[in-house]
Design an enzyme around this catalytic site. Sequence first.
Site, PDB file in Angstrom:
ATOM      1  N   ASP A   1      -5.130  -7.847  -3.346  1.00  0.00           N
ATOM      2  CA  ASP A   1      -5.456  -7.659  -1.929  1.00  0.00           C
ATOM      3  C   ASP A   1      -6.785  -8.292  -1.550  1.00  0.00           C
ATOM      4  OD1 ASP A   1      -5.463  -6.828   0.684  1.00  0.00           O
ATOM      5  OD2 ASP A   1      -5.417  -4.693   0.261  1.00  0.00           O
TER       6      ASP A   1
ATOM      7  N   HIS B   1       0.825  -1.207   0.000  1.00  0.00           N
ATOM      8  CA  HIS B   1       0.000   0.000   0.000  1.00  0.00           C
ATOM      9  C   HIS B   1       0.863   1.263   0.000  1.00  0.00           C
ATOM     10  CE1 HIS B   1      -3.504  -2.470   0.404  1.00  0.00           C
ATOM     11  NE2 HIS B   1      -3.162  -2.890   1.605  1.00  0.00           N
TER      12      HIS B   1
END
Length: 454
Positions: A330, A279
Amino acid sequence: MTATRWLAEYAWLPAHAAPTPDVLIETVNGRITGVTPLTPGGDPDAGVDVLADAVRLPGLTLPGLADAHSHAFHRALRGRTHGGRGDFWSWRDQMYAVTGRLDPDTYLALARAVYAEMALAGITCVGEFHYLHHGPGGTPYADPNAMGAALVEAAAQAGIRLTLLDTCYLTAGVDGAPLVGPQERFGDGDAQRWAERAAAFTTDRERARVGAAVHSVRAVPADQLATVADWARRRDAPLHVHLSEQPAENDACRAVYGLTPTGLLAEHGVLGPATTAVHATHPTSADVTLLGESRTGVCLCPTTERDLADGLGPARRMADAGIPLSLGSDSHAVIDPFEEARAMELDERLRTRRRGHFAPAELLTAATEAGHAALGWTDAGRLAVGDRADLVTVRLDSVRTAGVVPAGVWFAAGAADVTQVVVDGRVLVRDGRHVRVDVPRELATAIAEVTGAQ
């Protein structure tokens, strides 16, 4: 000896800014042994007589795509968490509820279907950020690595390679609050016990490998970070960590340690070329410098960051600082590596209100070579002699890609345009269908089992 010759209408070769027409790719026993452009002058009929035995690949053939960050069980949440307002933290409560129905058998069934869905999208290798280790209440299974073993078996049955990123998860917050409720299944007590359990799990390294992960600075106290980093370093294994996904994480870390999460990881030896930060949506300028100077990679997960309203990370600034960028799906809000790749460029446009940040070849690298490298597979992600024979063919005649120049697939194609996938020289997807798994049926059945849906 298994030898095959493939004739790609177009193939995207290493260090090329755009695809090359008419490329002969030769493979033996799962490795590429030859890559030969046949028509440097553009004659599509050159060499036809000597290629009668070659398997034609109409469209654009890419190297195998890598999904560098996956939580397989999150796939059960797709389309189920949009009933009202909220943020990452409210979504997390819904995610925790799913964990209660997972055991080694249900996780195997769900992950097998998810990994097969990845194969349909052109993904030949996945990094599973795995922290659902134990039974309800945190009680270990008879085999303490039963859940990890289920994921390895799921990937094998789905036909793709796996890096199991065994995740250390010890506390519920930066302040050291204990794990409670569903979180109890994630914890090993301390980093040393995590290391002992992780070390006891071995795999066939040709198809699956074990790496390590620090869940986040919320979940691993500062004085135990080095234990995880040292474990990975001694084994020459990749190390991943969730980093600065939300501003609240940054604020809490500063309040407890007086440092940003990146600064804390740097202080305890977590950063480095074998480390990938996932991220990195809210880094400071100093954080970007630390990541770049240490050659730490960053795995962007744009569709999840979008779905959870996390924000837009400074992708171009990170790349300019020398940070290798890879991509992950994810939470599997979608499984579409083309969507993740083009979001690198399109999200930068939203953030800066300017166009033209990443060339198509840079998107290719993030989706292929960089992702494989982040997962410890340095012999994959390129159509090059000696590398693994992973071939992903994308049609150029669908309603999305008709009339598009081959290099434009990153801005036009989607997972549904993948027609054939070859993994280690073996056909896994043919004519858009998985050769082993009825993916829609298995997804529906597995998700109903873990959500209680009828």
